[in-house]
Design a protein around this motif. Sequence first.
Motif, mmCIF file in Angstrom:
data_model
loop_
_atom_site.group_PDB
_atom_site.id
_atom_site.type_symbol
_atom_site.label_atom_id
_atom_site.label_comp_id
_atom_site.label_asym_id
_atom_site.label_seq_id
_atom_site.Cartn_x
_atom_site.Cartn_y
_atom_site.Cartn_z
ATOM 1 N N UNK A 117 27.628 47.579 52.561
ATOM 2 C CA UNK A 117 26.464 46.695 52.566
ATOM 3 C C UNK A 117 26.015 46.292 51.164
ATOM 4 N N UNK A 118 26.279 47.134 50.162
ATOM 5 C CA UNK A 118 25.831 46.834 48.800
ATOM 6 C C UNK A 118 26.967 46.335 47.904
ATOM 7 N N UNK A 119 28.134 46.090 48.495
ATOM 8 C CA UNK A 119 29.300 45.667 47.718
ATOM 9 C C UNK A 119 29.918 44.411 48.348
ATOM 10 N N UNK A 135 28.581 40.241 54.567
ATOM 11 C CA UNK A 135 27.467 39.332 54.275
ATOM 12 C C UNK A 135 27.316 39.068 52.789
ATOM 13 N N UNK A 136 27.461 40.121 51.985
ATOM 14 C CA UNK A 136 27.293 39.955 50.541
ATOM 15 C C UNK A 136 28.481 39.218 49.919
ATOM 16 N N UNK A 137 29.685 39.457 50.433
ATOM 17 C CA UNK A 137 30.852 38.719 49.966
ATOM 18 C C UNK A 137 30.716 37.236 50.246
ATOM 19 N N UNK A 138 30.190 36.907 51.423
ATOM 20 C CA UNK A 138 29.960 35.511 51.788
ATOM 21 C C UNK A 138 28.936 34.871 50.858
ATOM 22 N N UNK A 139 27.836 35.591 50.589
ATOM 23 C CA UNK A 139 26.810 35.057 49.714
ATOM 24 C C UNK A 139 27.329 34.855 48.290
ATOM 25 N N UNK A 140 28.257 35.699 47.876
ATOM 26 C CA UNK A 140 28.759 35.618 46.503
ATOM 27 C C UNK A 140 29.721 34.451 46.321
ATOM 28 N N UNK A 141 30.740 34.334 47.172
ATOM 29 C CA UNK A 141 31.807 33.360 46.918
ATOM 30 C C UNK A 141 31.836 32.182 47.887
#
Length: 281
Positions: A117-119, A135-141
């Motif tokens: 969740x934090x990576x 979710x965070x990978x999507x938000x990043x790239x």
Amino acid sequence: MTGPTELGEFLRIRRSGLQPEDVGLQNYGVRRVPGLRREELAMLAGVSITYYTRLEQGLSSNASESVLEAITRALQLNEAERSHLMDLAKPTRTKRRSGSKPDKARAGTLRLIESMSSMPAVVLGRRSEVLAWNSLGHKLVGSHLDFESPHCPADRPNMTRMLFLDAHTRELYASWCEEATRAVSSLRLLAGRFDDDLDLISLVGELTVKSAEFAKLWAKHPVENCMSGLKYFQHPSVGSMELDFEVLISPDESGHRILMYTAEPDSPSAAALQLLQATAA
């Protein structure tokens, strides 16, 4: 995409990048073309000039491993380049594989990245297509894309295609030229390893036609096994970030990879990543 022609091109480019003094030879006079001469490389490798010339001209496709190892040493190739040379020199396959059956990430892999969740984490196929992201990978790239797009083969994003053809992705990377070189270097390595993949051949063809920058980099034949390093982001939501990346490769023959990003603890990048996580939640 591989075979005698690609092998010859790779040998010529690497030979032109070496000067006589790099390999302990005396440089006499002005050379008409840069780099070592064929006869010099053949001498260093301990093979005849005729045999080496045939390799560069694509007239010999059955070089022994010992000869290839000698050429590797003469050209001062690193391990990734050596592996690529071996792939290019293997006999040309007649069977061609297409993606008739859409690829997908395994259920266990999906559970793994969802637990991070934090990576930021992204699951890539062998052609750098996005098979899944948390979710965070999507938000990043891929924040400008539908979160569900990796699950639809027709709409599936491709990291290399996005890098060269998508304006949002281009603006995301603060060091775009470095990122582009790294992407082409990885794709070159994959192209030699999976030379029977029609979809991979199609991707290279598309990018060569649509992006002059890709075509220029591809012609230089860079090769690198990019397993870790540092990426510089200029994210539209949280600003500048320096993130380390690590790649985990699936042990099977699928070519799947998990790309993960981390920030140095207590750094501005870590704070920006936490802010991005809050927006993802």
